[in-house]
Enzyme design. Structure first.
Site, PDB file in Angstrom:
ATOM      1  N   GLY A 186     -37.785 -19.115  -8.509  1.00  0.00           N
ATOM      2  CA  GLY A 186     -36.997 -17.939  -8.820  1.00  0.00           C
ATOM      3  C   GLY A 186     -36.247 -18.139 -10.119  1.00  0.00           C
ATOM      4  N   ILE A 188     -32.820 -18.095 -12.699  1.00  0.00           N
ATOM      5  CA  ILE A 188     -31.537 -18.788 -12.634  1.00  0.00           C
ATOM      6  C   ILE A 188     -30.598 -18.016 -11.716  1.00  0.00           C
ATOM      7  CG2 ILE A 188     -29.565 -19.613 -13.986  1.00  0.00           C
ATOM      8  CD1 ILE A 188     -31.483 -19.497 -16.458  1.00  0.00           C
ATOM      9  N   ALA A 190     -31.165 -17.360  -8.464  1.00  0.00           N
ATOM     10  CA  ALA A 190     -31.867 -16.572  -7.440  1.00  0.00           C
ATOM     11  C   ALA A 190     -31.600 -17.082  -6.024  1.00  0.00           C
ATOM     12  CB  ALA A 190     -33.365 -16.568  -7.717  1.00  0.00           C
ATOM     13  N   GLY A 191     -31.233 -18.344  -5.886  1.00  0.00           N
ATOM     14  CA  GLY A 191     -30.970 -18.898  -4.564  1.00  0.00           C
ATOM     15  C   GLY A 191     -32.062 -19.808  -4.044  1.00  0.00           C
ATOM     16  N   LYS A 192     -32.929 -20.285  -4.945  1.00  0.00           N
ATOM     17  CA  LYS A 192     -34.071 -21.088  -4.507  1.00  0.00           C
ATOM     18  C   LYS A 192     -33.645 -22.421  -3.877  1.00  0.00           C
ATOM     19  CE  LYS A 192     -34.694 -22.122  -9.436  1.00  0.00           C
ATOM     20  NZ  LYS A 192     -33.680 -21.117  -9.858  1.00  0.00           N
ATOM     21  N   THR A 193     -32.607 -23.050  -4.420  1.00  0.00           N
ATOM     22  CA  THR A 193     -32.145 -24.321  -3.857  1.00  0.00           C
ATOM     23  C   THR A 193     -31.555 -24.109  -2.468  1.00  0.00           C
ATOM     24  OG1 THR A 193     -31.692 -25.202  -6.067  1.00  0.00           O
ATOM     25  CG2 THR A 193     -30.632 -26.305  -4.214  1.00  0.00           C
ATOM     26  N   ASP A 261     -37.555 -26.903  -4.534  1.00  0.00           N
ATOM     27  CA  ASP A 261     -36.910 -25.723  -5.108  1.00  0.00           C
ATOM     28  C   ASP A 261     -37.419 -25.431  -6.519  1.00  0.00           C
ATOM     29  OD1 ASP A 261     -35.689 -27.760  -6.565  1.00  0.00           O
ATOM     30  OD2 ASP A 261     -33.666 -26.919  -6.379  1.00  0.00           O
ATOM     31  N   GLU A 322     -23.401 -22.035 -18.043  1.00  0.00           N
ATOM     32  CA  GLU A 322     -24.241 -20.891 -17.707  1.00  0.00           C
ATOM     33  C   GLU A 322     -23.543 -19.541 -17.892  1.00  0.00           C
ATOM     34  OE1 GLU A 322     -27.135 -22.781 -14.210  1.00  0.00           O
ATOM     35  OE2 GLU A 322     -25.444 -21.511 -13.658  1.00  0.00           O
TER      36      GLU A 322
END
Length: 376
Positions: A186, A188, A190-193, A261, A322
């Protein structure tokens, strides 16, 4: 992310279709509270403390991120949804469903609404026997005796009869057995981790997390993208290649599959956005040499978030370097991923739009994502 708690819950029913009542409660506990880890046998037992029809009783163990009083609130709501109406009259009564918290970690809780460990469990065989089935050596944190000893000294002489039908564990509806390696990708923020962590925890997977925080070029890139783009992308590529190569080659006999991830292909997607044309051509040659030797995921899950939600998440997690990422950059990254996935034929791809979901705080959203991943 909230800490995980282990909770033991007693379930009983002596009105209507007793077994269905138990199964409905088990399903709702999974949907509303947390992952069901284990369910004991179901026992037929006489009513305790009053004259009524026999009960069916069982016990389950679950893991949840909810606090103890929130678990109690959810259990009361489940009882109500299944038709239980609590009488204000004193004493015991027949009930469609009865749900009680027996243990919450090793905590001792004494409030107006909740007593943990349950104050009467050691006196009730219909509670101790199912508990003993699951955890005979578990120690009662107050009485300092395990379930085997408590069952032996219990003065309740009720005769319990195990029935020959087992309750279905709703956790099994999400089957990852057909995958050996899943990559969660996903943009930056997005919640993938977070999703990879939750899946690894709930379904016994080996977790591989990208080591982005150790990259010394990342903060410099966000300050001066043109100057630091090439060394940043080269260092990412080298690190991702080494990590994936190392982690995928190390077998873990105690894990059922692998979830990461990221996938190394993200290096090509980001570099196409960040690098100058000639730099990208050189980078692409190096990437293809390395990528062809790497193991590809059996399933590639892309979490799509719209730009507004991405910015909200980026602000929320508060990484200084960021905070000045522009919408245009995020939209280019999204477009790069979607273009790659649209033309991907090497492995199975699932794109899940989570722009209106909060799977960290909302269990229903989390379960809907698991449904999307596991559906055929």
């Amino acid at each position: 992310m909230s800490p995980s708690h282990t909770v033991y819950i007693s379930l009983g029913s002596n009105k209507g279709d007793r077994f269905k009542n138990l199964q409905d409660a088990v399903n709702l506990i999974y949907a509303k509270i947390g992952r069901t880890d284990s369910i004991s046998k179901v026992y037929n037992s006489p009513a305790f403390g009053f004259e009524s029809d026999d009960f069916l009783n069982t016990c389950l163990r679950l893991e949840t991120n909810l606090a103890a009083h929130d678990v109690l609130k959810a259990l009361l709501a489940i009882e109500k949804s299944l038709g239980r109406v609590r009488s204000k009259k004193p004493g015991y009564e027949a009930r469609i469903i009865d749900l009680d918290i027996l243990f919450f970690d090793d905590d001792m809780i004494a409030s107006k609404t909740l007593q943990v460990p349950h104050l009467e469990m050691q006196n009730r065989k219909f509670v101790l026997q199912p508990l003993h089935d699951m955890a005979p050596k578990m120690i009662h944190p107050v009485l300092k005796k395990d379930m085997t000893e408590l069952l032996q000294i219990c003065e309740d002489k009720s005769i319990l009869e195990p029935i020959n039908i087992w309750l279905k564990n709703p956790s099994k509806q999400h089957d990852f057995s057909k995958y050996n390696y899943i990559a969660i990708e996903g943009n930056i923020g997005a919640g993938k981790t977070s999703l990879a962590y939750k899946i690894s925890h709930d379904f016994n997977a080996k977790l591989i997390l990208e080591r982005f925080a150790d990259n010394p070029f990342l903060p410099m890139f966000y300050k001066d993208a043109q100057r630091y783009a090439f060394p940043l992308e080269m260092s990412f590529l080298a690190d991702r290649y080494q990590q994936i190569s190392d982690d995928l080659s190390q077998l873990d006999l105690f894990k059922d599959f692998i979830v990461s991830d990221y996938d190394v292909f993200k290096s090509l997607i980001f570099s196409k956005v960040t690098l100058q044309e000639e730099e990208f051509k050189l980078y692409r040659k190096l990437f293809r040499l390395m990528y062809k030797d790497l193991r590809k995921p059996d399933l590639y899950v892309y979490l799509y978030q719209n730009t507004e939600r991405l910015q909200e998440n980026i602000k929320k997690r508060g990484r200084d370097y960021e905070q000045n990422i522009g919408n245009d950059y995020l939209e280019k990254i999204n477009a790069g991923y979607l273009e790659f996935l649209k033309n991907q034929i090497d492995f199975n791809v699932k794109i899940i739009d989570i722009s209106d979901k909060d799977f960290v705080e909302n269990r229903a959203d989390y379960l809907s994502i698991l449904d999307a991943i596991c559906e055929e």
